[in-house]
Write a protein that holds these residues in place. Structure first.
Motif, PDB file in Angstrom:
ATOM      1  N   GLY A  97      94.706  40.669  40.104  1.00  0.00           N
ATOM      2  CA  GLY A  97      93.423  40.725  40.681  1.00  0.00           C
ATOM      3  C   GLY A  97      93.611  40.199  42.192  1.00  0.00           C
ATOM      4  N   GLY A  98      92.672  39.691  42.686  1.00  0.00           N
ATOM      5  CA  GLY A  98      92.382  39.320  44.081  1.00  0.00           C
ATOM      6  C   GLY A  98      92.761  40.420  44.869  1.00  0.00           C
ATOM      7  N   ASN A  99      93.785  39.592  45.914  1.00  0.00           N
ATOM      8  CA  ASN A  99      94.032  40.582  47.071  1.00  0.00           C
ATOM      9  C   ASN A  99      94.660  42.061  46.758  1.00  0.00           C
ATOM     10  OD1 ASN A  99      93.191  38.795  48.892  1.00  0.00           O
ATOM     11  ND2 ASN A  99      95.205  37.745  49.155  1.00  0.00           N
ATOM     12  N   GLY A 100      95.567  41.934  45.469  1.00  0.00           N
ATOM     13  CA  GLY A 100      96.027  43.152  44.986  1.00  0.00           C
ATOM     14  C   GLY A 100      95.028  44.182  44.772  1.00  0.00           C
ATOM     15  N   SER A 101      93.829  43.737  43.876  1.00  0.00           N
ATOM     16  CA  SER A 101      93.088  44.839  43.597  1.00  0.00           C
ATOM     17  C   SER A 101      92.177  45.233  45.003  1.00  0.00           C
ATOM     18  CB  SER A 101      91.944  44.158  42.811  1.00  0.00           C
ATOM     19  OG  SER A 101      92.493  43.560  41.489  1.00  0.00           O
ATOM     20  N   ALA A 102      91.872  44.487  45.772  1.00  0.00           N
ATOM     21  CA  ALA A 102      91.150  44.864  47.102  1.00  0.00           C
ATOM     22  C   ALA A 102      92.135  45.921  47.722  1.00  0.00           C
ATOM     23  CB  ALA A 102      91.107  43.568  47.994  1.00  0.00           C
ATOM     24  N   GLU A 103      93.466  45.686  47.843  1.00  0.00           N
ATOM     25  CA  GLU A 103      94.356  46.465  48.579  1.00  0.00           C
ATOM     26  C   GLU A 103      94.340  47.899  47.810  1.00  0.00           C
ATOM     27  OE1 GLU A 103      97.050  48.121  51.274  1.00  0.00           O
ATOM     28  OE2 GLU A 103      95.686  46.517  51.267  1.00  0.00           O
ATOM     29  N   GLY A 104      94.345  47.687  46.430  1.00  0.00           N
ATOM     30  CA  GLY A 104      94.374  49.016  45.519  1.00  0.00           C
ATOM     31  C   GLY A 104      93.185  49.918  45.806  1.00  0.00           C
ATOM     32  N   SER A 105      92.118  49.181  45.817  1.00  0.00           N
ATOM     33  CA  SER A 105      90.892  49.603  45.974  1.00  0.00           C
ATOM     34  C   SER A 105      90.894  50.615  47.466  1.00  0.00           C
ATOM     35  CB  SER A 105      89.721  48.798  45.805  1.00  0.00           C
ATOM     36  OG  SER A 105      88.436  49.483  46.017  1.00  0.00           O
ATOM     37  N   ARG A 106      91.193  49.942  48.419  1.00  0.00           N
ATOM     38  CA  ARG A 106      91.523  50.404  49.804  1.00  0.00           C
ATOM     39  C   ARG A 106      92.183  51.654  49.664  1.00  0.00           C
ATOM     40  NH1 ARG A 106      91.324  45.156  51.691  1.00  0.00           N
ATOM     41  NH2 ARG A 106      93.572  45.089  51.915  1.00  0.00           N
TER      42      ARG A 106
END
Length: 677
Positions: free
Chosen positions: A48-57
């Motif tokens: 989660g965290g930064n990985g999820s944010a980057e994945g969402s982008r």
């Protein structure tokens, strides 16, 4: 697994493509499936965290790009031949958006500021780009995969490595994090040797093969060509449009009544042979630039209209805040100029005008900032430079550069060409010793005939040192050899051809080289950021699927309205065609859809390409006009449709204005209400 928010746009696009054409969509669907799997793995690894944010982008970006390509806003060039990296074609809606953006640019800058617009050739002789410094210095550092020869831009590899380490490795020591941040801050100042050493120290390898990389070496980004069949006149495809304005300064200055300040503008194609194009429309090999060169007295950079923008407040990122690790903060423009954060009023005025241009286009002001160049980023001759950066799924992207280039460009071309590119200003009369050069046009005409003008200009452009040396030679020898740059050869000047003396004269005017304030707009980058800022999804009426929408402001929208007969009867079709004729006469782009598809699906189709208004024909004397984003409707008579839509499309009135005027005619009930999405 990736979050539902990250997965949903991509899964929806996959479902749409498979439903529309399972066969044709298969390669694209397979690629998207792999992308989705990669996002899921990335999110799982990161927890989660930064990985999820980057994945969402990335998922959001994929949904936007898929929609843009599917609806033919743009596509890879030469697609049937597998395309060429860094080259893209604009399709019908993309062309319309681009045309509307450029029309608004002309209105906002060229007309508002009474600029002189020019249109210069894309092919530029080498001598021009030697003078500007492009031949020697317009390079990026390149490295090669030592086994297969694939080329990469060295600074991009180093920048990506540093960013990834800072974002993903939470166990980095404070010293290591500080080192990586220092590399990012100083990257533009590193030599080839320093970048090569960092690549080796960090163990950076070729991204795809993981092979070792060569030492960095410079690669000139200009496309080289030759002019004429002999191949003896080298040239380049221009890397920017500015040089065409600079070399025409003398004629433009005269055209403007020999008055300063004034600005010249140009829209046109530029070419850069990028080492490794990426990020879609953001880094390409052929692109559209819109550039302004505002010529001003270097001793007076005030601007009479600065007061019009002085109270604007927006995100600014001065170099001091960057160096201390702070973030961009809202700043009042007038205060930034008065405190010396922005070098002068004219530069500040154009920063304000750029802010208004971008936000009126539809760029989200919360995701727009003006970042000042660090000292190591600026050219040695620049007084100050700011970039308008827009945040998108790729991060903060430079879309407009606004620079005070001092007098460098005109001086460089004056020196190379031998033609003085100067302006004149009034002075209080004073007595001075002045070098006077008086060419004899009669004698020069007899000797040089059609080349007389170039010889005269070269003599008049001599420096004081050159003129005094010529004077001594003429007095002692009676003649002297003189190199005329514009002729490319040496000629013999005799005593009869020129008189050189030092006289006491009353000076009533000063001669100076103007400074240049240059706003330069990357139109493709602005348009891509506009696509992302305008894109959103909303549930259908049944909430069983998400619908794509581009919320383009009406003046930018590729098509201004659609005309739909509610049901396919001859009388409704005839009314729709008559409305279409009135829209054409008013210069309003539109689509007429007489298919039997439900009205809800027709709305959804046109919402997806950003059409702001839909006219639904449900009677023979009045119709409804629907607004795209809030889905409100008003009822107007058939005779009023064209005038109302034109008001809205031109930005003369807002939807709220129209709703106020037609409040008694709001479409509270429509026969099609049960199917409207």
């Amino acid at each position: 697994m990736a979050s539902p928010e990250a997965e949903e746009p991509l899964r929806r696009v996959l479902a749409e493509k498979q439903a529309a054409d399972p066969g044709a969509a298969k390669p694209e669907v397979n690629a998207a499936v792999e992308t989705l799997k990669a996002l899921e793995v990335e999110a799982a690894v990161s927890g989660g965290g930064n990985g999820s944010a980057e994945g969402s982008r990335k998922a959001f970006r994929q949904a936007v790009v898929n929609t843009l390509e599917r609806r033919l806003f743009y596509i890879p060039s030469f697609k049937i031949y597998r395309g060429v990296a860094g080259l893209y074609d604009y399709g019908p809606p993309g062309c319309a958006v681009k045309s509307n953006v450029l029309a608004f640019w002309r209105q906002h800058f060229v007309l508002e500021e009474n600029m002189l617009e020019v249109d210069c050739p894309c092919v530029t002789p080498e001598v021009v780009l030697e003078a500007s410094g492009h031949v020697d210095k317009f390079t990026d550092l390149m490295v090669k995969d030592e086994k297969i020869g694939t080329c990469y831009r060295a600074d991009h590899l180093l920048k990506d490595y540093c960013k990834e380490e800072l974002e993903k490795d939470l166990t980095l020591s404070a010293d290591k994090a500080a080192e990586l941040k220092h590399v990012l801050a100083m990257l533009d100042d590193f030599s080839a040797k320093e970048i090569g050493a960092k690549i080796k120290d960090y163990g950076i390898t070729a991204p795809t093969t993981k092979n070792t990389l060569s030492d960095p070496f410079p690669f000139n980004l200009m496309f080289q060509t030759s002019i004429g069949p002999s191949g003896l006149l080298p040239g380049y495809m221009r890397p920017e449009t500015a040089q065409g304005i600079f070399v025409n300064f003398k004629d433009l200055y005269n055209y403007n009544g020999r008055k300063l300040p004034f600005a010249a503008a140009q829209i046109g194609q530029a070419f850069r042979n990028e080492i490794s194009p990426r990020q879609g429309l953001l880094r390409v090999r052929e692109f559209t630039l819109a550039e302004i060169e505002h010529f001003v007295d270097p001793e007076d950079k005030s601007h009479p209209k600065f007061i019009d923008v002085a109270n604007l407040e927006f995100l600014m990122f001065p170099r001091n805040e960057q160096m201390t690790g702070e973030s961009a903060k809202p700043v009042i423009l007038g205060e930034a100029v008065s405190e010396g954060i922005v070098n002068n009023e004219t530069l500040g005025y154009f920063i304000g005008r750029v802010y208004l241009f971008l936000t009126c286009l539809g760029i989200n002001k919360e995701r727009l900032r003006f970042r000042q160049h660090l000292r190591n980023e600026m050219a040695h001759y620049a007084a100050d430079c700011w970039d308008a950066e827009i945040e998108c799924s790729y991060g903060w992207i430079e879309c407009v550069g606004i620079a005070d280039r001092s007098a460098y460009d005109l001086r460089a071309h004056s020196e190379k060409s031998g033609v003085p590119l100067v302006a004149h200003g009034k002075l209080e009369p004073r007595e001075i010793e002045k070098l006077v050069i008086v060419p004899s046009k009669k004698e020069l005409g007899l000797s040089f005939k059609c080349n007389q003008k170039m010889v005269v200009e070269a003599l008049e452009a001599m420096s004081e040192k050159e003129a005094l040396e010529m004077k001594d030679s003429l007095e002692s020898k009676g003649e002297v050899e003189f190199y005329v740059r514009t002729l490319g050869k040496t000629v013999v000047i005799t005593k009869k051809m020129v008189a050189i003396s030092i006289e006491k004269k009353k000076q009533h005017r000063r001669v100076f080289t103007p400074s240049v304030i240059e706003p330069s707009f990357g139109i493709g980058r602005i348009i891509y950021c506009l696509f992302e800022h305008s894109f959103y999804t909303r549930p259908s009426k049944s909430e069983d699927e998400q619908l794509n929408v581009f919320r383009f402001p009406p003046p930018v929208a590729p098509i201004k309205c659609t005309v739909f007969p509610l049901i396919k009867t001859q009388e409704f079709v005839d009314v729709a065609r008559n409305i279409a004729k009135s829209l054409t006469a008013a210069g309003i782009s539109h689509i007429v859809d007489t298919t039997s598809t439900s009205i809800g699906k027709r709305y959804a189709r046109t919402d997806e390409i950003g059409v702001p208004f839909a006219v639904t024909v449900d009677s023979t004397d009045s119709v409804t006009i629907r607004e795209r984003d809030n889905k409100e409707q008003i009822r107007v008579s058939i005779d009023e449709v064209a005038s109302v839509v034109k008001e809205l499309a031109d930005g003369q009135s807002t939807w709220s204005d129209i709703m106020g005027r037609f409040s008694d005619h709001a479409a509270a009930f429509s026969p099609c209400c049960c199917t409207i999405q």
